[in-house]
Design a protein around this motif. Structure first.
Motif, PDB file in Angstrom:
ATOM      1  N   GLY A  75       0.765  -1.169   0.027  1.00 38.76           N
ATOM      2  CA  GLY A  75       0.062  -0.145   0.052  1.00 38.76           C
ATOM      3  C   GLY A  75       0.635   1.221  -0.017  1.00 38.76           C
ATOM      4  N   LEU A  76       2.335   1.232  -0.123  1.00 37.04           N
ATOM      5  CA  LEU A  76       3.014   2.353  -0.138  1.00 37.04           C
ATOM      6  C   LEU A  76       3.632   2.513  -1.392  1.00 37.04           C
ATOM      7  N   ARG A  77       3.746   3.668  -1.832  1.00 37.16           N
ATOM      8  CA  ARG A  77       4.354   4.362  -3.079  1.00 37.16           C
ATOM      9  C   ARG A  77       5.795   4.707  -2.746  1.00 37.16           C
ATOM     10  N   LEU A  78       6.786   3.900  -3.191  1.00 42.04           N
ATOM     11  CA  LEU A  78       8.157   4.129  -3.033  1.00 42.04           C
ATOM     12  C   LEU A  78       8.747   4.737  -4.340  1.00 42.04           C
ATOM     13  N   TYR A  79       9.614   5.603  -4.337  1.00 46.88           N
ATOM     14  CA  TYR A  79      10.345   5.938  -5.587  1.00 46.88           C
ATOM     15  C   TYR A  79      11.854   5.738  -5.208  1.00 46.88           C
ATOM     16  N   VAL A  80      12.614   4.879  -6.084  1.00 46.30           N
ATOM     17  CA  VAL A  80      14.093   4.451  -5.666  1.00 46.30           C
ATOM     18  C   VAL A  80      14.768   5.090  -6.729  1.00 46.30           C
ATOM     19  N   ILE A  89      11.365  13.987  -9.853  1.00 42.56           N
ATOM     20  CA  ILE A  89       9.891  14.022  -9.536  1.00 42.56           C
ATOM     21  C   ILE A  89       9.858  14.730  -8.297  1.00 42.56           C
ATOM     22  N   ASP A  90       8.386  15.438  -7.876  1.00 41.44           N
ATOM     23  CA  ASP A  90       8.266  15.648  -6.544  1.00 41.44           C
ATOM     24  C   ASP A  90       7.415  14.659  -6.045  1.00 41.44           C
ATOM     25  N   PRO A  91       7.928  13.896  -5.061  1.00 48.49           N
ATOM     26  CA  PRO A  91       7.422  12.939  -4.405  1.00 48.49           C
ATOM     27  C   PRO A  91       6.058  13.217  -3.819  1.00 48.49           C
ATOM     28  N   ALA A  93       3.769  15.394  -4.765  1.00 53.66           N
ATOM     29  CA  ALA A  93       2.801  15.494  -5.832  1.00 53.66           C
ATOM     30  C   ALA A  93       2.438  14.143  -6.379  1.00 53.66           C
ATOM     31  N   GLN A  94       3.361  13.271  -6.455  1.00 57.67           N
ATOM     32  CA  GLN A  94       3.001  12.046  -7.031  1.00 57.67           C
ATOM     33  C   GLN A  94       2.634  11.101  -5.933  1.00 57.67           C
ATOM     34  N   GLY A  95       2.409  11.237  -4.923  1.00 62.71           N
ATOM     35  CA  GLY A  95       1.837  10.259  -3.776  1.00 62.71           C
ATOM     36  C   GLY A  95       2.684   9.426  -3.265  1.00 62.71           C
ATOM     37  N   VAL A  96       4.037   9.745  -3.449  1.00 65.02           N
ATOM     38  CA  VAL A  96       4.973   8.823  -2.863  1.00 65.02           C
ATOM     39  C   VAL A  96       5.296   9.152  -1.444  1.00 65.02           C
ATOM     40  N   GLN A  97       5.376   7.992  -0.591  1.00 67.18           N
ATOM     41  CA  GLN A  97       5.454   8.060   0.850  1.00 67.18           C
ATOM     42  C   GLN A  97       6.900   7.963   1.184  1.00 67.18           C
ATOM     43  N   VAL A  98       7.418   7.227   0.305  1.00 66.11           N
ATOM     44  CA  VAL A  98       9.228   6.985   0.787  1.00 66.11           C
ATOM     45  C   VAL A  98       9.881   7.256  -0.464  1.00 66.11           C
ATOM     46  N   VAL A  99      11.165   7.692  -0.510  1.00 69.29           N
ATOM     47  CA  VAL A  99      12.180   7.694  -1.286  1.00 69.29           C
ATOM     48  C   VAL A  99      13.386   7.057  -0.798  1.00 69.29           C
ATOM     49  N   VAL A 100      13.714   6.252  -1.668  1.00 66.36           N
ATOM     50  CA  VAL A 100      14.973   5.310  -1.313  1.00 66.36           C
ATOM     51  C   VAL A 100      15.895   5.647  -2.351  1.00 66.36           C
ATOM     52  N   CYS A 101      17.103   5.928  -1.507  1.00 63.46           N
ATOM     53  CA  CYS A 101      18.219   6.349  -2.455  1.00 63.46           C
ATOM     54  C   CYS A 101      19.784   5.388  -1.924  1.00 63.46           C
ATOM     55  N   GLY A 102      20.687   5.838  -2.495  1.00 66.90           N
ATOM     56  CA  GLY A 102      22.053   5.298  -1.967  1.00 66.90           C
ATOM     57  C   GLY A 102      23.123   6.287  -2.135  1.00 66.90           C
ATOM     58  N   HIS A 103      24.332   5.888  -2.999  1.00 66.66           N
ATOM     59  CA  HIS A 103      25.221   6.668  -3.392  1.00 66.66           C
ATOM     60  C   HIS A 103      26.254   7.120  -2.545  1.00 66.66           C
ATOM     61  N   SER A 104      25.522   7.654  -1.286  1.00 71.76           N
ATOM     62  CA  SER A 104      26.394   8.693  -0.424  1.00 71.76           C
ATOM     63  C   SER A 104      27.191   7.607   0.354  1.00 71.76           C
ATOM     64  N   HIS A 105      26.612   6.354   0.708  1.00 73.72           N
ATOM     65  CA  HIS A 105      27.023   5.398   1.896  1.00 73.72           C
ATOM     66  C   HIS A 105      26.871   6.043   3.069  1.00 73.72           C
ATOM     67  N   ALA A 109      17.637   8.594   7.640  1.00 71.25           N
ATOM     68  CA  ALA A 109      16.065   8.361   7.551  1.00 71.25           C
ATOM     69  C   ALA A 109      15.778   9.737   7.881  1.00 71.25           C
ATOM     70  N   GLU A 110      14.935  10.662   6.952  1.00 69.71           N
ATOM     71  CA  GLU A 110      14.442  12.094   7.490  1.00 69.71           C
ATOM     72  C   GLU A 110      13.062  12.240   6.463  1.00 69.71           C
ATOM     73  N   ALA A 111      12.089  12.712   7.578  1.00 65.90           N
ATOM     74  CA  ALA A 111      10.791  12.901   7.025  1.00 65.90           C
ATOM     75  C   ALA A 111      11.067  14.405   6.424  1.00 65.90           C
ATOM     76  N   ARG A 112      10.291  14.826   5.459  1.00 62.72           N
ATOM     77  CA  ARG A 112      10.456  16.057   4.726  1.00 62.72           C
ATOM     78  C   ARG A 112       8.846  16.184   4.102  1.00 62.72           C
ATOM     79  N   ASP A 113       8.055  17.057   4.300  1.00 61.16           N
ATOM     80  CA  ASP A 113       6.782  17.403   3.580  1.00 61.16           C
ATOM     81  C   ASP A 113       6.126  16.247   3.311  1.00 61.16           C
ATOM     82  N   GLY A 114       6.083  15.376   4.449  1.00 65.83           N
ATOM     83  CA  GLY A 114       5.134  14.062   4.597  1.00 65.83           C
ATOM     84  C   GLY A 114       5.862  13.037   3.631  1.00 65.83           C
TER      85      GLY A 114
END
Length: 154
Positions: A75-80, A89-91, A93-105, A109-114
């Motif tokens: 039931g969650l929308r994730l953008y990876v 994208i604007d997470p 606005a797209q109904g995304v609840q979680v953005v998952v990223c890497g790269h920096s090592h 975990a931080e919540a911003r604008d829901g």
């Protein structure tokens, strides 16, 4: 309660500690820098996998891995996306609840604008003085809680 495993920057190394941590997950998300397609096969033996390509993922096998992914799980929308700087994208606005990223090592975990922004850190070879980590999303009662776990104490 449901668990979605998050892993990134394995750089060709899937540690036994990562395998143990991911056991019991409903799904696994790999946020890039896989570096060896066998990693995806090993993860798929644990649970279904969604993965994106990182800047170190090269070769014929890597061309089949998308640069970004919009995934609906539990039931969650994730953008990876591998590198958060490439977020296209604007997470919210797209109904995304979680953005998952890497790269920096760097695990974070931080919540911003829901929207939760989660970087599980690097689960592969040690880099700099950063922790070796992975993360999970705990889905319960209609909510989601990210949790970062240090896999190897250094």
């Amino acid at each position: 309660m449901r668990r979605i495993g998050l892993i990134s920057d394995t750089h060709g190394l899937l540690r036994p500690e990562a395998i143990a941590f991911l056991q019991g997950c409903e799904h696994i998300v790999h946020a890039g820098d896989i570096c060896d397609p066998r990693i995806l096969d090993e993860l798929a033996a644990i649970a279904p996998v969604s993965a994106v390509r990182g800047n170190n993922d090269v070769g014929a096998w890597a061309r089949a891995v998308p640069e970004t992914a919009l995934v609906t799980l539990e039931g969650l929308r994730l953008y990876v996306v591998h590198d958060i700087a490439d977020l296209d994208i604007d997470p919210a606005a797209q109904g995304v609840q979680v953005v998952v990223c890497g790269h920096s090592h760097r695990p974070k975990a931080e919540a911003r604008d829901g929207v939760w922004y989660v970087n599980p850190g690097s689960a592969g070879p040690p880099r700099f003085r950063l922790p070796i980590s992975a993360a999970e999303l705990v889905v319960e009662g209609g909510g989601v809680t990210p949790r970062i776990v240090e896999l190897v104490k250094r």
